[in-house]
Design a protein around this motif. Structure first.
Motif, short mmCIF file in Angstrom:
data_model
loop_
_atom_site.label_atom_id
_atom_site.label_comp_id
_atom_site.label_asym_id
_atom_site.label_seq_id
_atom_site.Cartn_x
_atom_site.Cartn_y
_atom_site.Cartn_z
N THR A 333 0.85 -1.20 0.00
CA THR A 333 0.00 0.00 0.00
C THR A 333 0.89 1.25 0.00
OG1 THR A 333 -1.54 -1.28 1.36
CG2 THR A 333 -1.94 1.09 1.20
N ALA A 334 1.93 1.22 0.81
CA ALA A 334 2.86 2.36 0.88
C ALA A 334 3.57 2.56 -0.45
CB ALA A 334 3.87 2.14 2.00
N ASP A 335 3.98 1.45 -1.09
CA ASP A 335 4.61 1.55 -2.40
C ASP A 335 3.69 2.28 -3.39
OD1 ASP A 335 6.96 0.14 -1.78
OD2 ASP A 335 6.13 -1.80 -2.42
N VAL A 336 2.42 1.89 -3.38
CA VAL A 336 1.46 2.50 -4.31
C VAL A 336 1.37 4.00 -4.04
CG1 VAL A 336 -0.97 2.58 -5.01
CG2 VAL A 336 0.15 0.37 -4.64
N SER A 339 4.56 5.71 -5.18
CA SER A 339 4.72 5.77 -6.64
C SER A 339 3.76 6.77 -7.27
CB SER A 339 4.46 4.39 -7.25
OG SER A 339 3.07 4.10 -7.21
N GLY A 340 2.67 7.03 -6.60
CA GLY A 340 1.65 7.92 -7.15
C GLY A 340 0.85 7.27 -8.28
N MET A 341 1.01 5.96 -8.49
CA MET A 341 0.37 5.29 -9.63
C MET A 341 -1.15 5.37 -9.59
SD MET A 341 1.16 1.27 -8.73
CE MET A 341 0.17 0.54 -10.05
N SER A 342 -1.72 5.47 -8.38
CA SER A 342 -3.18 5.49 -8.30
C SER A 342 -3.74 6.88 -8.61
CB SER A 342 -3.64 5.04 -6.91
OG SER A 342 -3.19 5.95 -5.93
N ASP A 343 -2.86 7.84 -8.87
CA ASP A 343 -3.32 9.18 -9.26
C ASP A 343 -3.11 9.45 -10.74
OD1 ASP A 343 -4.01 9.87 -6.67
OD2 ASP A 343 -1.97 10.51 -6.19
N GLY A 362 -2.18 -0.86 -12.35
CA GLY A 362 -3.34 0.01 -12.29
C GLY A 362 -3.10 1.45 -12.65
N SER A 363 -4.12 2.24 -12.34
CA SER A 363 -4.14 3.67 -12.67
C SER A 363 -5.13 4.33 -11.72
CB SER A 363 -4.61 3.85 -14.11
OG SER A 363 -5.97 3.45 -14.21
N GLU A 364 -5.55 5.55 -12.05
CA GLU A 364 -6.55 6.20 -11.19
C GLU A 364 -7.90 5.50 -11.27
OE1 GLU A 364 -6.82 10.22 -12.72
OE2 GLU A 364 -8.15 9.55 -14.34
N SER A 365 -8.09 4.68 -12.32
CA SER A 365 -9.42 4.07 -12.45
C SER A 365 -9.50 2.61 -11.97
CB SER A 365 -9.93 4.20 -13.88
OG SER A 365 -8.95 3.82 -14.79
N PHE A 366 -8.38 1.95 -11.80
CA PHE A 366 -8.44 0.61 -11.20
C PHE A 366 -7.09 0.24 -10.60
CE2 PHE A 366 -6.13 -2.66 -13.69
CZ PHE A 366 -5.61 -1.85 -14.69
N LEU A 367 -7.13 -0.72 -9.69
CA LEU A 367 -5.90 -1.25 -9.09
C LEU A 367 -6.08 -2.74 -8.91
CD1 LEU A 367 -5.16 1.39 -6.28
CD2 LEU A 367 -3.70 0.95 -8.29
N ALA A 368 -5.01 -3.51 -9.18
CA ALA A 368 -5.07 -4.96 -8.97
C ALA A 368 -3.73 -5.41 -8.43
CB ALA A 368 -5.37 -5.67 -10.29
N GLU A 565 -6.24 4.15 2.52
CA GLU A 565 -7.41 3.32 2.81
C GLU A 565 -8.24 3.08 1.55
OE1 GLU A 565 -9.13 4.88 6.49
OE2 GLU A 565 -7.14 4.75 7.39
N GLU A 566 -8.30 4.10 0.71
CA GLU A 566 -9.00 3.92 -0.58
C GLU A 566 -8.29 2.90 -1.45
OE1 GLU A 566 -9.20 7.71 -2.58
OE2 GLU A 566 -10.26 8.56 -0.85
N VAL A 567 -6.96 2.99 -1.49
CA VAL A 567 -6.16 2.07 -2.32
C VAL A 567 -6.52 0.62 -1.96
CG1 VAL A 567 -3.81 1.13 -2.58
CG2 VAL A 567 -4.23 3.58 -2.88
N VAL A 568 -6.54 0.36 -0.66
CA VAL A 568 -6.83 -1.01 -0.21
C VAL A 568 -8.27 -1.39 -0.53
CG1 VAL A 568 -7.06 -2.44 1.85
CG2 VAL A 568 -5.02 -1.04 1.51
#
Lengths: 609, 609
Positions: A333-336, A339-343, A362-368, A565-568
């Motif tokens: 979760t911290a790595d994500v 990295s800023g990948m979820s933004d 993933g990206s801002e629209s999905f994560l796996a 928390e959103e990432v998870v």
């Protein structure tokens, strides 16, 4: 001179005296890493892991040798957990907006009188209320010192407020001079611990310290540590106190060296894998090891440091980054976050290879996410001369025909080969035609370094006279197979993750490489062996110790905490152990670089022309 | 046989062995209540509180006598803290709507699988979420047992949820059979402790226990206990552990006698005066004793029992009724709740007389409080043969010329006179013309019971041969003055409170009398001496132990808890120590029944015709 009870193992005796002998299997007589020479009264179980020659000269496995009277133990260099190289850097660019859940507020209160006689606490909360701060609460330790501090400072004080749900807790009160706002970010790795002292006002890292996670003496990887807790009544308590003491030792160094009081540290944010989190909180991790591999929790509500025995302000709240599953922990979760990948609009892949491999797509629209048992090859396990990234580890290798050039960590005589060195070694052996596409050493080649030993062919990396251990440092066919299984697991996982969502490697704009392993990796050589996909080199980005960097970002910013928390909550987890595609991909990836060679066009060009 | 260090006072030596010697001044050599006879090696400071005769026969004050070697101590009956009469009843009609902040919910969970592999905690919170329960949190002790309990009960469990701000905390988890919801209401009085075991589903009191507050050995009243903490380094800790042990002893009795586990008790609500609350929480009360008399707090946020060392479920939250000021505490808030006066259109007055007197005037539209230093006369202090309401205390008195009829608590031989007995005695002495309107004994009267002693006139209530203490039990002019000062303080306070808001006694529809003292009071006689206003008798209502009743109501109902906080927030406090009207009223009230005799028309009729 150490006194222990008769029957204690030499490994336990050493540990209890803070002498750390390497042990990958957790003292179960399985790994053979804890070789020591003993002179004196000792009883030992038989083992195949020692040669007749070793036995003849008094060599024992420290975990199987039990004290039977006075004895002298010599711990050879290769069995010592020594000075080390731990990744403490984590570049975060840009820094998040600094908005920690803590503020300090100066209050100049009117003293009480016979007319204005409200309680001391009410006087403070009234002043805060006048500043628009409502729902103020306080814990007992702060309440106990409140009246004294108010009077000692003549009603002119500074309060530290912690934002908790819909409340604001007064977690400290002191003189107005006490303006700093300090926190710690903590990375609890399976192998290493890092603590950063952070200025919560500027976002600057004031200082940092690191050390091995001393839990290694109870087992190298998370599974052997869980096993230790299952087999020892007191196991959870031991592992929990080891990790807490380890963190506290680092905090102590930071506090002393920076001339600070523990009480100044008003917040701690921790990241670690799911098992480390269980052991940090003292939760029983055993169900993680047994099908269907269930953790007790993925998230622990933040709680006071005093409950967790951390050497910071006892009222400081401790937050741990949430985990996604048993093998995708708060470190990922911290790595994500780091990295800023979820933004980002674009799709990226994150790879964190340590003892286990974890991947996020993933990206801002999905994560796996998925995790793979990469095996301990890249951390020095399952490879005869493999070692962790400690002083004397070979980390860089170039082979030029029969000549081998290498460099070691600390530029000292070599003691073994660490993960990055092993990848370079296999790549160089392959590029020089010394091994073939299945990783077999070509023993028919005319090369002084190639020998045939009891368990197949072997290649000498450093001759006995060059080394610090008075032995040839070599790699065997068996070692190479173990390394290939590890790289195949990582590559296959990446591929499954992409295919599951209908993507291919060329759709990626970024591949983030996290973890201490990644930082010393030669990307080209990692592509050569087929660990990483064959993409333009500028697509690969090292984020350093993302577990630490992400923890620091959450420490500095409430919105980053929400994001974690959103990432998870939003991350789909792909369980590879029940994924049929994975086994096919894994088998295909066991070749160098891969069965389907067209996945690696640049390698084809370099090697097969 | 008790072993103590040389130099220990006999009072401390007794206390440390759980033998309780009466001491009103807290071992400061001031009250003379701790008389003992000593045979052996003892060093004692000089004191005027012992007569030459007493000194001659080896009588000492236990607080001034220090052990200098072997010695034997005889504690006379009148110096013992013995079996007692504690008010445990509190009629609450009607019961509040039962809606405690706790619920138990049965969950039948689907077991985890390789496909449904969320963490154990997430599985529980998902199930709760499906029932509409959001923002679920959990503490570490519950989390530690969660996985085991889920599996032991094959995923069929009952969870106990506590409503906290905007969260729901899982404070316990157990087998589905564990359906009861149990709490305790605790009244921490300066003199007595009461604990009720309450069924939070039906509202029924399952059982209750009471005892003296063993803090009495450190001082009879709150001020002498504060002084003890100021004069003894370890004082706060001692007083805090005394009160907590006292409560735990009562809970232990309840738990054992009702065949229950401590863990079943999932909530505790406590009421007590402001100083008792400070000492319960371990807060330094010293600023309460010094002008401008400031408490540390009026309200402590609810916190877990484990932090307070209470023998209930360690995760149970403990709530204490909020206080209004240093001398209007959570016990008064509880009285208001128990009386229901803040829900009524009509104006009523609440009087709680213990060691201090507290009064509340009001209705649904306003509330006002004040406190008066009533003095300890009604609790047995400052009166030579005064005693607490213990076995052998004279509680009822009728005088018929030279004949005195009395009854004692337990119908045993008298040892002294308790508060209600003193009021009846003064009323009877006045009605029989033995004392005049200023309380002076008419020594010129021909009455065998009237004597002249060293400090003025005295009236013998029980002759030596009738008593259990082998002495005449009498009342002196000085005693009567002390009683009159107490009654004057209470009456004057009532009058000031009414006048401040433009009311008079006849505007009152109800006068609620709370506290253990009130319950045994003969209203007519209390009116006769001018303690209570001269109103129709049916206006006076005993609410019994309102501090306990109010605590139980809050235990049973969230809205009562809110109401308690509203009561405190909306109550105007009138500080009598800076109120000029009070001194005038007090002086006028020192007469029997009052200087302005027309305030007591019924007394005029009965006595002056």
């Amino acid at each position: 001179m150490v006194k222990v009870e008769r029957g204690t193992t030499v490994l336990d005796a050493a540990t209890s005296s803070d002498i750390y002998i390497d042990s990958i299997c957790g003292g179960r007589g399985k790994c053979g890493k804890c070789k020591v020479t003993i002179d004196g009264n000792v009883h030992a179980d038989t083992t195949d892991l020692l040669s007749a020659e070793e036995k003849a000269r008094g060599c024992y496995l420290a975990c199987l040798a039990r004290v039977a009277g006075n004895l002298t133990v010599i711990i050879p260099k290769e069995s010592r957990v020594e000075s080390h190289q731990i990744l403490m850097r984590s570049e975060i660019i840009p820094l998040p907006v600094i908005e920690p859940p803590l503020i300090k507020i100066s209050l100049l209160l009117s003293p009480p009188s016979l007319i204005d006689y409200m309680s001391d606490l009410d006087r403070v909360t009234r002043a805060l209320h006048n500043l628009g701060i409502k729902n103020v609460t306080i814990g007992l330790p702060t309440l106990k010192k409140l009246s004294r501090i108010l009077r000692e400072n003549e009603w002119n004080v500074i309060v530290t407020l912690m934002d908790l749900w819909d409340r604001q807790e007064i977690i400290d009160i002191g003189p107005v001079s006490d303006e700093d706002l300090i926190g710690v970010a903590v990375d609890i790795g399976t192998t290493t611990l890092v603590v950063e002292l952070v200025d919560l006002k500027s976002g600057a890292v004031i200082d940092s310290r690191s050390d091995y996670n001393k839990q290694v003496v109870y087992g190298e990887d998370v599974l052997s540590r869980i096993l230790y807790t299952e087999e020892h009544k007191d196991g959870i308590r031991k592992l929990t106190s080891t990790i807490r003491y380890g963190i506290n030792d680092l905090i102590r160094e930071l506090v002393i060296d920076n001339k600070m009081r523990y009480e100044k540290i008003c917040r701690a944010v921790i990241s670690g894998n799911t098992v480390m989190m269980h052991l940090f909180y003292g939760l029983d991790p055993k169900y993680i090891r047994h099908e269907p591999y269930i953790p007790v929790m993925s998230y622990v509500p933040q709680m006071k440091a005093v409950k967790l025995g951390l050497s910071v302000n006892p009222n400081a709240y401790v937050y741990a980054l949430p985990c996604r599953s048993s093998y995708v922990g708060g470190d990922v979760t911290a790595d994500v976050i780091a990295s800023g990948m979820s933004d980002r609009k674009e799709i990226s892949l994150l790879i964190d290879v340590g003892t286990n491999g974890e991947l996020v797509l993933g990206s801002e629209s999905f994560l796996a996410s998925c995790s793979c048992s990469a095996g301990p090859a890249f951390e020095g396990g399952e490879v005869e001369f493999g070692t962790r990234a400690m002083y004397g580890a070979i980390e860089r290798i170039w082979i030029d025909d029969a000549k081998v050039h290498y460099s070691t960590i600390g530029n000292v005589r070599p003691k073994g080969i660490c993960g990055s060195g092993l990848i370079e070694l296999v790549a160089e052996l392959f590029s020089n035609g010394i091994i073939d596409r299945v990783g077999k050493i070509q023993s028919d080649k005319n090369n002084i370094r190639i020998q045939v030993g009891s368990s197949g062919s072997q290649f000498i990396v450093a001759f006995k006279h060059e080394t610090a251990i008075n032995k040839d440092i070599m790699i065997t066919d068996v070692d190479i197979q173990n390394i290939l299984r590890t790289k195949a697991a990582v590559y296959a996982s990446s591929n499954v993750l992409l295919k599951t969502f209908g993507y291919k490697f060329t759709d990626l704009t970024d591949v983030f490489i996290a973890g201490s392993f990644g930082n010393y990796l030669d990307i080209k050589k990692a592509v050569t062996i087929g660990l990483l996909p064959d993409l333009p080199l500028d697509i690969f980005k090292f984020i350093g110790n993302g577990a630490l960097g992400g923890a620091r970002m959450v420490l500095l910013s409430k919105s980053m905490q929400n994001k974690a928390e959103e990432v998870v909550a939003n991350m789909t987890h792909i369980e590879l152990s029940v994924n049929s595609m994975f086994f096919k991909e894994f088998t295909s990836a066991l070749f160098i670089p891969h069965t389907e060679i067209d996945q690696f066009p640049s390698i084809v060009g370099r090697v097969y022309t």
